[in-house]
Design an enzyme around this catalytic site. Structure first.
Site: not given
Ligand code: F6P
Length: 325
Positions: A14, A75, A106, A129, A131, A133, A175
């Site tokens: 992301g 991804r 991660d 990120t 997040d 995390d 997430r």
């Molecule tokens: O990993 C970052 C993040 O923003 C999460 O908090 C969220 O769930 C996810 O990406 C959503 O990403 P995408 O819509 O790109 O799959």
């Protein structure tokens, strides 16, 4: 170890505000040290497809203030296979790339760690990120800007919530982790904060709503998207039938949290980590993430940062609890 000649840089997973500042810092720090730089587009997908181009200092000018990532991101399911990684490595060889900097979260570091072991190529991770995390770093690039975006939105919702005496359930990203929810909740004075790290929060929520039923005041309840009790709509639905006296609304903030011009903290931290990543390579580091701990640059083994779990600090949970009376 032989001196690094050609460095590949990519963003993966992301996107996060500040990734451009990191790309700029890696590129310029490498050129400063007489290393040539290659930008790999669309993360590992671009590595597999050979979507690679040389970067000069001027190519990264005027990007520090921009959200998103100039290198694009993705991804990659293909990179999870040995065949995909083999093809990716062959492309690195084709361009003479002998070291990598991966900016991501991660999932991106899991791939980096495997590639580094399989092909003995030095790889440095930079945590990027929203997040926040990642184990081993207090802070990930994009988190600060994301928090500011959330805070601005929640403050606005607070105005309308209090005008109508409504209960708002606001879902924020995260997430698997509740950092965004917890810190934005503290910063906006949310009445309840629901995060995956804390169990049985419906009990606390019901208690709070029972109290609130006596005063008919508005409230903000921040929910992390990964909360065990479900998404914000599901949580709101659970309480709606039990508390019919409340006028309830739900807002999902969504991908607005991933965009925007990076904050000064994100720009400076991304710049520091970008320079530190190149310095780590010059120091013969092979498979580490550069991070920030107590304001200082730290090195954490990549395989450790992907294996270990970063918990939300108890001190922040305590602050949220104390201030929610
Ligand atoms: O990993 C970052 C993040 O923003 C999460 O908090 C969220 O769930 C996810 O990406 C959503 O990403 P995408 O819509 O790109 O799959």
């Amino acid at each position: 170890m032989a001196k690094i000649k050609n460095l590949g840089v990519l963003t993966s997973g992301g996107d996060a505000p500040g990734m451009n500042a990191a790309i700029r810092a890696v590129t310029r720090a490498a050129i400063f040290n007489n290393i040539e730089v290659f930008g790999i587009r669309r993360g590992y997908e671009g590595m597999i497809d050979g979507d690679i181009e040389k970067l000069e200092s001027k190519d990264v000018s005027g990007i520090i203030q921009k959200g998103g990532t100039m290198l694009k991101t993705a991804r990659s399911a293909r990179f999870r296979t040995p065949e995909g990684r083999k093809q990716a490595y062959e492309n690195l060889e084709k361009f003479g790339i002998d070291a990598l900097v991966v900016i991501g979260g991660d999932g991106s570091f899991t791939g980096a760690s495997i590639l580094s072991q399989e092909y003995n190529i030095p790889i440095i991770g930079i945590p990027g990120t929203i997040d926040n995390d990642l184990y081993g770093t207090d802070y990930t690039i994009g988190y600060d800007t994301c928090l500011n975006t959330v805070i601005e939105a929640v403050d606005k919702i607070r105005d309308t919530a209090s005008s109508h005496n409504r209960i708002f359930f606001i879902e924020v990203m995260g997430r698997d982790a509740g950092f965004v929810a917890l810190e934005s909740g503290i910063a906006t004075g949310a009445e309840v904060i629901m995060i995956p790290e804390v169990k049985n929060q419906m009990v606390e929520l019901r208690e709070f709503l029972s109290q609130r039923a006596k005063s008919n005041k508005s409230s903000i309840i921040i929910c992390a998207e990964g909360d065990d009790e479900g998404n914000a709509y599901e949580i709101a639905k659970k309480v709606e039938s039990e508390f019919p006296q409340f006028d309830i609304r739900v807002t999902i903030l969504g991908h607005i949290q991933r965009g925007g011009s990076p904050s000064s903290y994100d720009r400076v931290s991304a710049s520091r980590m970008g320079v530190a990543a190149v310095e780590a390579l010059l120091d013969d580091q092979k498979s580490i993430m550069v991070g920030l701990s107590n304001g200082q640059i730290v090195h954490v083994p990549l395989n450790k940062t992907v294996k270990m779990h970063k918990g939300v600090p108890k001190s922040l949970l305590d602050v949220a609890h104390i201030l929610a009376i």
